[in-house]
Enzyme design. Structure first.
Site, PDB file in Angstrom:
ATOM      1  N   ASN A   9      15.341  64.961  17.258  1.00 24.68           N
ATOM      2  CA  ASN A   9      16.394  64.877  18.267  1.00 24.68           C
ATOM      3  C   ASN A   9      17.266  63.666  17.937  1.00 24.68           C
ATOM      4  OD1 ASN A   9      17.997  64.588  20.505  1.00 24.68           O
ATOM      5  ND2 ASN A   9      16.314  64.118  21.930  1.00 24.68           N
ATOM      6  N   TRP A  10      18.464  63.949  17.435  1.00 21.20           N
ATOM      7  CA  TRP A  10      19.337  62.853  16.997  1.00 21.20           C
ATOM      8  C   TRP A  10      19.972  62.118  18.169  1.00 21.20           C
ATOM      9  CZ3 TRP A  10      22.607  65.280  12.396  1.00 21.20           C
ATOM     10  CH2 TRP A  10      21.722  65.659  11.372  1.00 21.20           C
ATOM     11  N   LYS A  11      19.874  62.703  19.358  1.00 18.72           N
ATOM     12  CA  LYS A  11      20.544  62.124  20.540  1.00 18.72           C
ATOM     13  C   LYS A  11      22.028  61.910  20.208  1.00 18.72           C
ATOM     14  CE  LYS A  11      16.107  60.388  21.939  1.00 18.72           C
ATOM     15  NZ  LYS A  11      15.330  59.428  22.718  1.00 18.72           N
ATOM     16  N   HIS A  95      15.259  67.296  28.794  1.00 16.43           N
ATOM     17  CA  HIS A  95      14.935  66.001  28.185  1.00 16.43           C
ATOM     18  C   HIS A  95      15.032  64.916  29.260  1.00 16.43           C
ATOM     19  CE1 HIS A  95      15.096  62.399  25.748  1.00 16.43           C
ATOM     20  NE2 HIS A  95      14.547  63.108  24.785  1.00 16.43           N
ATOM     21  N   GLU A  97      16.208  62.066  29.265  1.00 15.50           N
ATOM     22  CA  GLU A  97      17.515  61.393  29.389  1.00 15.50           C
ATOM     23  C   GLU A  97      18.486  62.255  30.186  1.00 15.50           C
ATOM     24  OE1 GLU A  97      17.928  60.576  25.200  1.00 15.50           O
ATOM     25  OE2 GLU A  97      16.229  59.197  25.362  1.00 15.50           O
ATOM     26  N   GLU A 167       6.817  64.145  26.605  1.00 10.50           N
ATOM     27  CA  GLU A 167       7.481  62.901  26.230  1.00 10.50           C
ATOM     28  C   GLU A 167       7.367  61.899  27.372  1.00 10.50           C
ATOM     29  OE1 GLU A 167      10.616  63.508  22.922  1.00 10.50           O
ATOM     30  OE2 GLU A 167      11.588  63.730  24.852  1.00 10.50           O
ATOM     31  N   GLY A 173      11.916  55.491  22.824  1.00 15.84           N
ATOM     32  CA  GLY A 173      12.829  54.452  22.363  1.00 15.84           C
ATOM     33  C   GLY A 173      12.331  53.049  22.643  1.00 15.84           C
ATOM     34  N   SER A 212       8.497  57.468  20.424  1.00 21.98           N
ATOM     35  CA  SER A 212       8.242  56.487  19.360  1.00 21.98           C
ATOM     36  C   SER A 212       7.309  57.013  18.273  1.00 21.98           C
ATOM     37  CB  SER A 212       7.713  55.167  19.947  1.00 21.98           C
ATOM     38  OG  SER A 212       8.659  54.607  20.839  1.00 21.98           O
ATOM     39  N   GLY A 233      12.730  61.031  17.979  1.00 21.04           N
ATOM     40  CA  GLY A 233      14.072  60.512  18.244  1.00 21.04           C
ATOM     41  C   GLY A 233      14.525  59.599  17.112  1.00 21.04           C
TER      42      GLY A 233
HETATM   43  P1  13P Z   1      12.071  58.101  20.188  1.00 23.29           P
HETATM   44  O1  13P Z   1      11.311  58.766  19.079  1.00 23.29           O
HETATM   45  O2  13P Z   1      13.284  57.347  19.723  1.00 23.29           O
HETATM   46  O3  13P Z   1      11.171  57.297  21.071  1.00 23.29           O
HETATM   47  O4  13P Z   1      12.650  59.292  21.105  1.00 23.29           O
HETATM   48  C1  13P Z   1      11.801  60.269  21.563  1.00 23.29           C
HETATM   49  C2  13P Z   1      12.624  61.341  22.176  1.00 23.29           C
HETATM   50  O5  13P Z   1      13.163  61.195  23.243  1.00 23.29           O
HETATM   51  C3  13P Z   1      12.811  62.581  21.405  1.00 23.29           C
HETATM   52  O6  13P Z   1      13.390  63.565  22.189  1.00 23.29           O
END
Ligand code: 13P
Length: 253
Positions: A9-11, A95, A97, A167, A173, A212, A233
């Protein structure tokens, strides 16, 4: 046996140049014969280009979100049919977020799950508790509630082609990964909840861990019996890291 899935997931990161370099490097390195599925989830504007770059190679393309509505006057939104039209195979729904910043509630997430399935996209349903919720012993109550909302609207049969990603919000993050045992406990809980309604579907359902995940911890997480891969992420933006995570999933059994 469940086939592991590693999803990046590149966000809201990337650029045409950076994406092209990252995808070219991954295409070169990931082995088509690995017994795993791999997918990347770039921002919407880059999906078509990513799809073209990857052609029919081993890496699939998915979207980070999808509109719950089918079409029409929903300015700024992107429908499941449009995603399917440009060759996307999957969409993240719920998600954390999206839940946090855009106030998506369980009912909306359940509708997005339905929208994805209606055109044959694989929904990757994201579930997870906050640190407060974990520390007050509510992890199973929260994850169970998030899951039940989707089950109630869609029915257990619709989970045949779905994937769940656990998650924990406190691990996203933050560099603070759930321990393999912490992840396993929640994954087992989710699988039991599904299996209570349909044992076969419970047994086949892929449950990814996200929060993470890195090259250095992927193998330990993927070694857990109910962890079927990762939703990655930050580390998915590095070809080296993402490749190593895929290699760890491929070496799982
Ligand atoms: P990170 O791997 O940066 O913690 O993000 C996880 C995430 O939200 C993947 O969707």
């Amino acid at each position: 046996m469940r086939r592991p899935l590693v999803a990046g997931n590149w966000k809201m990161n990337g650029s045409r140049a950076a994406n092209a370099a990252l995808l070219a490097e991954l295409e070169l390195r990931v082995k088509p014969q690995w017994p795993i599925d791999i997918a990347v989830f770039p921002p919407f504007v880059y999906l078509a280009e990513a799809r073209r770059a990857l052609e029919d190679g081993p890496i699939a393309v998915g979207a980070q979100d999808v509109c719950a509505e089918a079409s029409g006057a929903f300015t700024g939104e992107v429908s499941a049919a449009m995603l399917q039209d440009i060759g996307c195979r999957a969409a993240l729904v719920g998600h954390s977020e999206r839940r946090h910043w855009y106030h998506e509630d369980d009912a909306l997430v359940a509708r997005k799950f339905a929208a994805a399935l209606s055109v044959g996209l694989m929904p990757v349903l994201c579930l997870g508790e906050t640190l407060d919720e974990r520390e007050s012993g509510k992890t199973e109550a929260v994850v169970g509630r998030q899951l039940d909302a989707v089950l109630a609207l869609n029915g257990i049969e619709r989970f045949v082609t779905a994937v769940i990603a656990y998650e924990p919000v406190w691990a996203i993050g933050t560099g603070r990964t759930a321990s393999p045992d912490q992840a396993q406990a929640v994954h087992a809980f989710i699988r039991r909840r599904i299996a209570e309604q349909n044992a076969n579907i419970g047994g086949q359902l892929r449950i990814l861990y996200g929060g993470s995940v890195k090259a250095g911890n992927a193998a330990d997480l993927f070694a857990m019996p109910d962890v079927d891969g990762g939703l990655v992420g930050g580390a998915s933006l590095s070809a080296d890291e993402f490749y190593e995570i895929c290699a760890a999933a491929a070496a799982r059994h």
